[in-house]
Design an enzyme around this catalytic site. Structure first.
Site, PDB file in Angstrom:
ATOM      1  N   LYS A 283      54.350  61.203   9.631  1.00 21.92           N
ATOM      2  CA  LYS A 283      52.271  61.130   9.568  1.00 21.92           C
ATOM      3  C   LYS A 283      51.624  62.209   9.142  1.00 21.92           C
ATOM      4  CE  LYS A 283      48.270  58.154  10.878  1.00 21.92           C
ATOM      5  NZ  LYS A 283      47.321  57.563  12.191  1.00 21.92           N
ATOM      6  N   GLU A 372      43.542  45.603  23.146  1.00 23.71           N
ATOM      7  CA  GLU A 372      42.181  45.075  23.351  1.00 23.71           C
ATOM      8  C   GLU A 372      42.235  43.994  25.059  1.00 23.71           C
ATOM      9  OE1 GLU A 372      42.152  46.340  20.164  1.00 23.71           O
ATOM     10  OE2 GLU A 372      43.554  45.047  20.367  1.00 23.71           O
ATOM     11  N   ARG A 400      38.937  40.207  19.562  1.00 18.37           N
ATOM     12  CA  ARG A 400      40.807  40.573  20.085  1.00 18.37           C
ATOM     13  C   ARG A 400      40.125  39.961  21.217  1.00 18.37           C
ATOM     14  NH1 ARG A 400      45.575  43.780  16.832  1.00 18.37           N
ATOM     15  NH2 ARG A 400      45.985  41.616  16.400  1.00 18.37           N
TER      16      ARG A 400
END
Length: 633
Positions: A283, A372, A400
């Site tokens: 990343k 979540e 969600r």
């Protein structure tokens, strides 16, 4: 020598390049991403990490006939650049410009619109099944990060895809991060395999043997070292978990080695059935500040390229603290007062401010990863045993866990506090990230107390008050800085369902929620000066329960009532006022106008631009009120 990127108008042009040219193209794409995001802000580290992967996929597969489905989509900048949008890339996340995420309306190459994580495998499987039904010959490729793989929907999709045994390629982009460093058993499993003693012993033994071969040993070892990730993939069963789910496993592959990637994916393209290709990337690759701090550079505001530091405008005084900062500091104070307090977040400890509490009470803060639903139900389990959990999740992501809020928290009336950061318009991330619906979907659930602060001090008061509430609580607050009010050291009591009249007036009442309270006050002052209207402004800090006594008085005493909220009008606070008025037969002598977000998805621009467009800033509210009231004079 001209830039290669200038010759790439679509992936067909890309496929005309020699493989030897592609590393140079990757460098040019990285330069464009860095220079653009330094001006516009955006998701930097994740997009830099997949430049070679994006090039490879468009080089090998026949897009747009073959479909690429990017998970979340904040890593798709290279994909956008390669698919005819390089010349418009400078408009990224600007009003009227390119979206920061794949968007079907934007390009035929954006096979699926995204913005939330872990949906790619489900969507790609649906596309593959559709191609089969329609007798179309095409490949479907889902690209998902290891952080997104922690969500339940990803495993549901893997399980179903393996069972169906249809043609589907899943690319696991393994950079050991989602937004913050990954948590969870899957990430730990991958890391254990790739760094375990077996691999390290083998590396040591191979080095000893090869480097002792006269003349050629050192060069052979260097070649093996460059292909280390691929090499490990041949000797370690890292793919067992995926093979057990019915996928053919390939990898791990070095994610920045274009020749290896292209050769492997060309081979994969000839295979049938569900295939998972494991690609290891870095990343922030190619930009040292992002490589060293990928979490910070996940999503950034404009910055100086040379230093990596945020661009700042000289100011006579420092800006007010953000709502997120105030939340994190107040939560830490509450935790110090009550050892029952715990905090939970879903891969966003720093983004939600929970990291402040983690620094002081690391054993009482839980980052569950991108999960979540699990976060909310785990909080319910904690609350059932006497703890006081605070669940900090962005408004758009709390959607969600809607079922869990109903069944696991509200139905059992458990004292869980749901802290919805970024409620309302969030700006450049656009419709997938606006917190436009939380009042609507939370308001209809029994047992909930719902609050919204007008400023950062009231946010702190609400947090302290929530500790004394016996049932579930929702606290929504906006993105960005507070308005600069003084923070009280000792919080005043806050009674549930109690509103506050901030400005007395006649004929017209402005019932405002949260972030629109202060614009309502400014609009009232403007209307007084420009139109001679004397508006009453009420801070309706509790959306549920309503202050029924004060509301009934307004319905009886005023000719006009304007409800103001930074939430969808459909089902929001204004709907609650109308429901109350109709139920008490109080609509006869008053006209009620609901002002909020219209019944459409709101695009991307700065929050100020969006509020002006929607007439939710002070000037827009004043104009709307004047336009409604003046003709009826």
């Amino acid at each position: 020598m001209g830039k290669l990127l200038e010759r790439i108008k679509n992936p067909e042009d890309l496929r005309g390049l020699r493989i030897d040219d592609l590393p140079r193209l990757a460098a040019e794409i990285r330069d464009l991403i860095i220079s653009t995001v330094s001006r516009t802000g955006g998701h930097l580290a994740s997009s830099l990490g997949v430049v070679e992967l994006a090039i490879c996929l468009h080089y090998v597969f026949s897009t747009p006939r073959d479909l690429l489905v990017w998970d979340v989509g904040h890593q798709a900048y290279a994909h956008k650049i390669l698919t005819g949008r390089a010349e418009r890339f400078a408009t990224l996340r600007q009003a009227g410009g390119l979206s920061g995420f794949p968007r079907r309306q934007e390009s035929e190459y954006d096979a699926f619109g995204v913005g939330h994580s872990s949906t790619s495998i489900s969507a790609a499987l649906g596309m593959a099944l559709a191609a089969e039904h329609l007798r179309q010959r095409r490949r479907v490729i889902a690209i998902i990060g290891d952080g997104s793989m922690s969500a339940g929907i990803a495993f549901e999709a893997l399980n179903h895809a393996g069972c169906l045994d249809r043609d589907l390629i899943v690319v696991l982009n393994d950079n050991e991060m989602s937004i913050s460093p990954n948590v969870g058993a899957l990430s730990a499993y991958l890391n254990r395999i790739l760094t375990g003693s077996t691999v390290n012993r083998l590396r040591h033994d191979v080095k000893s043997v090869l480097t002792n071969i006269p003349k050629v040993g050192e060069s052979v070892f260097k070649m093996v070292k460059r292909a280390e990730e691929s090499f490990k993939g041949f000797v370690i069963p890292v793919g067992t978990i995926f093979e057990d789910l019915g996928f053919q496993y390939v990898g791990p592959l070095p994610g920045h080695d274009l020749p290896t990637l292209i050769e492997t994916f060309e081979n994969v393209n000839r295979l049938d059935g569900p295939i998972l290709v494991h690609v290891v990337t870095q990343k922030g690759k190619g930009y040292s500040p992002a490589e060293s701090d990928p979490s910070h550079f996940h999503g950034v505001s404009p910055f100086d390229v040379a230093s990596g530091r945020k661009q700042t405008v000289a100011a006579s005084s420092p800006p007010p603290p953000s709502y997120t900062q105030v939340f994190g500091e107040a939560l830490t104070e509450i935790a110090a007062l009550d050892e029952r307090v715990v905090a939970i977040t879903a891969a966003m400890p720093d983004g939600t401010g929970v990291g402040v509490m983690r620094d002081h009470f690391p054993d009482r803060v839980y980052d569950v990863g991108i999960a979540e639903q699990h976060a909310v139900t785990m909080a319910a389990g904690m609350a059932s045993q006497g703890l006081r959990p605070y669940v900090a999740i962005y408004s758009t992501f709390m959607q969600r866990a809607f079922d869990m809020v109903i069944h696991d928290v509200a139905l059992q009336n458990l004292p869980v506090v749901l802290c919805l950061d970024r409620a309302g318009l969030v700006g450049e991330d656009g419709p997938t990230h606006h917190g436009a619906f939380d009042l609507s979907y939370m308001r209809m659930i029994p047992n909930l107390t719902i609050m919204a602060p007008r400023d950062e001090n009231q946010l702190r008061r609400m947090l302290f008050a929530s500790l004394k509430f016996e049932g579930p609580t929702v606290l929504r607050y906006p993105r960005g800085s507070g308005i600069g009010v003084e923070i009280e050291k000792e919080c005043r009591e806050l009674a549930p369902g109690s509103w506050e009249i901030l400005r007395r007036g006649e004929r017209i009442a402005l019932l405002a929620v949260g972030s629109l309270v202060n614009p309502a006050l400014r609009a009232a002052e403007m209307l007084a000066v420009e139109e001679g209207f004397d508006c009453q402004v009420v801070d309706c800090c509790f959306i549920k329960p309503l202050d029924e006594r004060l509301l009934e008085g307004c319905l009886k005493d005023f000719e006009w009532i304007f409800t103001l909220e930074e939430n969808a009008v459909a089902g929001g606070f204004g709907s609650a006022v109308l429901e109350f008025a109709a139920g008490r037969n109080l609509l006869g002598g008053v006209r009620v106008v609901n002002c909020g977000l219209p019944d459409r998805f709101i695009g991307h621009a700065t929050p100020a631009q969006l509020k002006k467009e929607l007439r939710l800033d002070a000037e827009g509210l004043a104009a709307r009120i004047a336009a409604a009231v003046k003709p009826a004079k």
